[in-house]
Write a protein that holds these residues in place. Structure first.
Motif, PDB file in Angstrom:
ATOM      1  N   GLY A 406      -0.596  17.922  16.685  1.00 32.56           N
ATOM      2  CA  GLY A 406      -2.005  17.784  16.359  1.00 32.56           C
ATOM      3  C   GLY A 406      -2.360  17.771  14.890  1.00 32.56           C
ATOM      4  N   LEU A 407      -1.489  18.294  14.032  1.00 34.05           N
ATOM      5  CA  LEU A 407      -1.873  18.457  12.630  1.00 34.05           C
ATOM      6  C   LEU A 407      -0.881  17.754  11.698  1.00 34.05           C
ATOM      7  N   PRO A 408      -1.332  16.729  10.958  1.00 33.77           N
ATOM      8  CA  PRO A 408      -0.447  16.039  10.019  1.00 33.77           C
ATOM      9  C   PRO A 408      -0.037  16.958   8.879  1.00 33.77           C
ATOM     10  N   GLN A 409       1.190  16.770   8.421  1.00 29.07           N
ATOM     11  CA  GLN A 409       1.719  17.591   7.340  1.00 29.07           C
ATOM     12  C   GLN A 409       1.666  16.818   6.020  1.00 29.07           C
ATOM     13  N   TYR A 410       0.834  17.311   5.115  1.00 27.82           N
ATOM     14  CA  TYR A 410       0.704  16.664   3.805  1.00 27.82           C
ATOM     15  C   TYR A 410       1.802  17.194   2.892  1.00 27.82           C
ATOM     16  N   THR A 411       3.007  16.727   3.116  1.00 25.07           N
ATOM     17  CA  THR A 411       4.136  17.202   2.322  1.00 25.07           C
ATOM     18  C   THR A 411       4.128  16.570   0.931  1.00 25.07           C
ATOM     19  N   VAL A 412       4.995  17.072   0.059  1.00 27.68           N
ATOM     20  CA  VAL A 412       5.040  16.600  -1.330  1.00 27.68           C
ATOM     21  C   VAL A 412       5.179  15.079  -1.359  1.00 27.68           C
ATOM     22  N   GLY A 413       4.340  14.437  -2.141  1.00 22.34           N
ATOM     23  CA  GLY A 413       4.326  12.980  -2.232  1.00 22.34           C
ATOM     24  C   GLY A 413       3.352  12.315  -1.283  1.00 22.34           C
ATOM     25  N   HIS A 414       2.527  13.105  -0.598  1.00 22.95           N
ATOM     26  CA  HIS A 414       1.630  12.533   0.422  1.00 22.95           C
ATOM     27  C   HIS A 414       0.647  11.530  -0.174  1.00 22.95           C
ATOM     28  N   LEU A 415       0.059  11.840  -1.308  1.00 23.06           N
ATOM     29  CA  LEU A 415      -0.930  10.936  -1.885  1.00 23.06           C
ATOM     30  C   LEU A 415      -0.319   9.582  -2.228  1.00 23.06           C
ATOM     31  N   ALA A 416       0.919   9.579  -2.705  1.00 24.64           N
ATOM     32  CA  ALA A 416       1.590   8.311  -3.009  1.00 24.64           C
ATOM     33  C   ALA A 416       1.839   7.523  -1.730  1.00 24.64           C
ATOM     34  N   ARG A 417       2.194   8.218  -0.656  1.00 29.04           N
ATOM     35  CA  ARG A 417       2.407   7.528   0.619  1.00 29.04           C
ATOM     36  C   ARG A 417       1.108   6.897   1.120  1.00 29.04           C
ATOM     37  N   VAL A 418       0.018   7.645   1.028  1.00 25.98           N
ATOM     38  CA  VAL A 418      -1.267   7.122   1.487  1.00 25.98           C
ATOM     39  C   VAL A 418      -1.671   5.899   0.664  1.00 25.98           C
ATOM     40  N   ALA A 419      -1.408   5.937  -0.639  1.00 21.05           N
ATOM     41  CA  ALA A 419      -1.738   4.784  -1.488  1.00 21.05           C
ATOM     42  C   ALA A 419      -0.961   3.545  -1.051  1.00 21.05           C
ATOM     43  N   GLN A 420       0.308   3.719  -0.681  1.00 20.78           N
ATOM     44  CA  GLN A 420       1.103   2.590  -0.197  1.00 20.78           C
ATOM     45  C   GLN A 420       0.528   2.042   1.110  1.00 20.78           C
ATOM     46  N   ILE A 421       0.153   2.937   2.009  1.00 20.31           N
ATOM     47  CA  ILE A 421      -0.411   2.502   3.288  1.00 20.31           C
ATOM     48  C   ILE A 421      -1.711   1.737   3.067  1.00 20.31           C
ATOM     49  N   ASP A 422      -2.580   2.311   2.230  1.00 19.33           N
ATOM     50  CA  ASP A 422      -3.874   1.675   1.965  1.00 19.33           C
ATOM     51  C   ASP A 422      -3.701   0.281   1.377  1.00 19.33           C
ATOM     52  N   GLU A 423      -2.772   0.155   0.433  1.00 19.44           N
ATOM     53  CA  GLU A 423      -2.548  -1.138  -0.211  1.00 19.44           C
ATOM     54  C   GLU A 423      -2.056  -2.175   0.802  1.00 19.44           C
ATOM     55  N   ALA A 424      -1.135  -1.762   1.670  1.00 18.74           N
ATOM     56  CA  ALA A 424      -0.583  -2.696   2.644  1.00 18.74           C
ATOM     57  C   ALA A 424      -1.635  -3.120   3.657  1.00 18.74           C
ATOM     58  N   VAL A 425      -2.418  -2.164   4.139  1.00 18.53           N
ATOM     59  CA  VAL A 425      -3.430  -2.477   5.147  1.00 18.53           C
ATOM     60  C   VAL A 425      -4.556  -3.309   4.544  1.00 18.53           C
ATOM     61  N   ALA A 426      -4.912  -3.032   3.288  1.00 22.93           N
ATOM     62  CA  ALA A 426      -5.996  -3.774   2.637  1.00 22.93           C
ATOM     63  C   ALA A 426      -5.676  -5.259   2.534  1.00 22.93           C
ATOM     64  N   GLY A 427      -4.395  -5.606   2.530  1.00 27.72           N
ATOM     65  CA  GLY A 427      -4.010  -7.017   2.458  1.00 27.72           C
ATOM     66  C   GLY A 427      -3.990  -7.713   3.800  1.00 27.72           C
ATOM     67  N   THR A 428      -4.445  -7.018   4.832  1.00 29.81           N
ATOM     68  CA  THR A 428      -4.462  -7.596   6.182  1.00 29.81           C
ATOM     69  C   THR A 428      -5.900  -7.699   6.647  1.00 29.81           C
ATOM     70  N   PRO A 429      -6.511  -8.884   6.602  1.00 26.57           N
ATOM     71  CA  PRO A 429      -7.940  -9.029   6.931  1.00 26.57           C
ATOM     72  C   PRO A 429      -8.257  -8.590   8.364  1.00 26.57           C
ATOM     73  N   GLY A 430      -9.378  -7.893   8.506  1.00 25.58           N
ATOM     74  CA  GLY A 430      -9.842  -7.497   9.823  1.00 25.58           C
ATOM     75  C   GLY A 430      -9.167  -6.268  10.383  1.00 25.58           C
ATOM     76  N   LEU A 431      -8.466  -5.529   9.533  1.00 29.07           N
ATOM     77  CA  LEU A 431      -7.748  -4.338   9.972  1.00 29.07           C
ATOM     78  C   LEU A 431      -8.086  -3.170   9.063  1.00 29.07           C
ATOM     79  N   ALA A 432      -8.279  -1.988   9.645  1.00 29.93           N
ATOM     80  CA  ALA A 432      -8.495  -0.775   8.870  1.00 29.93           C
ATOM     81  C   ALA A 432      -7.891   0.394   9.623  1.00 29.93           C
ATOM     82  N   VAL A 433      -7.530   1.434   8.881  1.00 32.81           N
ATOM     83  CA  VAL A 433      -6.978   2.649   9.490  1.00 32.81           C
ATOM     84  C   VAL A 433      -7.805   3.842   9.032  1.00 32.81           C
ATOM     85  N   CYS A 434      -7.839   4.884   9.857  1.00 33.45           N
ATOM     86  CA  CYS A 434      -8.567   6.093   9.471  1.00 33.45           C
ATOM     87  C   CYS A 434      -8.071   7.269  10.296  1.00 33.45           C
TER      88      CYS A 434
END
Length: 470
Positions: A406-434
């Motif tokens: 139930g609970l995601p673990q924000y381990t060391v480097g989490h913000l960098a991982r999220v930035a990679q995910i956001d960048e990849a998803v942003a390049g796919t029209p009509g798709l979003a994650v949350c």
């Protein structure tokens, strides 16, 4: 828009519910379908009857000083039900006693005098904390334990920081990122190199007229997602697992919903994935492999909440507070207990002569604690509560709610991982994650995530409409 559009939201928790409502509200001609794999929407905001009263068996409070959650409650007609916890104090079960929880910034003590008075630390631990070593701020992300321990000593981490992190993430300070999991601690470096001194300055600078830290709803927070989803343009389909998503050549999305032997194919103009990291990775693997790969690096912790209803004369201690936290070094099974009928006035009134309390069990890597049946979990919680507050005798009622993964673990480097995910998803029209996997596990952060995803989808659909009109 010129004709109705269909937006598919995968996941009916609070993030998905928020995204669905935002799209439905801002695009009057949109039809929004929420696909939820379980038998009910709402995610970790859930209620159950215990001792004749419906109570929260998931999250029971939300930050009041961040605006998203209370604003959403008002928006959906729950403003008059907003309440705040009673002004009662919390404790720490450590060194064989319940001791006052000293004021802190996520475990970083903001008053050395109060820390000393609480006697939660040993004499050596208190001396080490008072040293408040001015260690340089690291250039890269580090664990909470490393960041705080080098400055205030390991005992502050073990006794104060760990139980607070455990309550939020069910994680461990040695692994959680200070920047992602404890941004309030990370922000202290802006006030100077001595973090306990910075915490004291921050506390002293706080306005005395600030509103209460937390809020809840009369009747329970489980009501919030239900009202959020009660929009005429939103269709909620429970027991509907989305097995695949794929982008078509025409710019639309194709979803495969339901069991393999009775799969349904659905077209959508846009898709919001409001699911945990693992199912999101599985759905994204064919179309956004980079995001899928990074999502697989986000681990989750499981936990359980045991809610009890007992007679007041079954408790030897004076229950004057809101509950207590338990440092992992104490070796107990429960990690926290909340005296819910003390904490919430509405619940105290409805419970009458009964005391309603809840205990949480389970941390990352402690799945064995939860590999017991419900009766064993109840007995485990009762045993610890017996030692802590003198609980004894037969229970009036009990309920076990398991939150597996139930609970995601924000381990060391989490913000960098999220930035990679956001960048990849942003390049796919009509798709979003949350959802809670990205920018915060608290209710306001999850709502903000859902709203941001909806705005991405709305921008895409409106851009498409403009192109069609040219």
């Amino acid at each position: 828009m010129s004709s109705s559009v269909h937006v598919a939201v995968v996941g009916g928790g609070l993030a998905g519910a928020t995204a669905a409502r935002e799209v439905a509200t801002r695009l009057p001609d949109a039809v929004v379908t929420v696909y939820e794999s379980t038998d009910h929407a709402g995610g970790k905001l859930a209620g159950a009857e215990v001792g004749g009263v419906t109570v929260d068996v998931g999250a029971e409070s939300m930050l009041n000083r961040r605006p998203e959650a209370v604003a959403l409650a008002r928006e959906v007609g729950l403003g008059e039900r907003l309440v705040h916890p009673e002004p009662v104090s919390a404790a720490l079960w450590t060194r064989s006693a319940l001791r006052s929880l000293p004021p802190s910034v996520m475990g970083v003590p903001s008053s050395m005098a109060a820390l000393a008075d609480s006697r939660v630390l040993s004499r050596a631990g208190l001396v080490r904390a008072r040293a408040d070593l001015p260690v340089p701020t690291p250039s890269d992300d580090v664990s909470v334990a490393s960041y705080v321990g080098r400055r205030l000593g390991r005992e502050v981490v073990d006794v104060l920081v760990e139980p607070l992190l455990g309550g939020v993430y069910a994680g461990h300070a040695n692994e959680l990122s200070v920047q992602a999991a404890a941004p309030a601690i990370w922000a202290l470096h802006k006030r100077g190199s001595r973090i306990a001194h910075a915490a004291a300055e921050q506390t002293a600078a706080a306005s005395p007229g600030l509103p209460p830290v937390f809020a809840g709803l009369d009747g329970g927070l489980w009501q919030l997602p239900r009202e959020v989803l009660s929009h005429p343009s939103i269709v909620v389909r429970t027991r509907s697992t989305v097995r695949e998503i794929a982008a078509g050549a025409d710019g639309r999305w194709r979803l495969v919903v339901g069991p393999a032997n009775a799969a349904e194919r659905v077209d959508a103009d846009a898709v919001v994935l409001a699911t945990p990291a693992a199912p999101t990775a599985r759905l994204l693997a064919p179309s956004v492999p980079i995001a899928a790969r990074v999502l697989r690096e986000i681990d989750y912790a499981s936990m359980a909440i045991v809610t009890l209803a007992v007679r007041r004369d079954q408790i030897a201690s004076d229950l004057s507070g809101s509950g207590f936290l338990v440092p992992p070094v104490e070796g107990r099974s429960i990690k926290a207990a909340t005296f819910s009928s003390n904490k919430w006035g509405w619940l105290g009134s409805r419970a009458g002569d009964l005391v309603v309390m809840r205990a949480s069990l389970g941390r990352a890597g402690e799945e064995h604690v939860l590999q017991r049946d419900d009766s064993e979990l109840v007995a485990t919680a009762v045993a610890d509560l017996g030692d802590a507050i003198g609980l004894s005798g037969p229970l009036v009622d009990a309920h076990v709610q398991r939150w597996g993964g139930g609970l995601p673990q924000y381990t060391v480097g989490h913000l960098a991982r999220v930035a990679q995910i956001d960048e990849a998803v942003a390049g796919t029209p009509g798709l979003a994650v949350c959802g809670a996997a990205y920018g915060g596990v608290g209710i306001p952060a999850v709502i903000a995530s859902g709203r941001a995803a909806a705005l991405q989808i709305i921008d895409h659909l409106e851009s498409s409409r403009r192109r069609e009109a040219e």
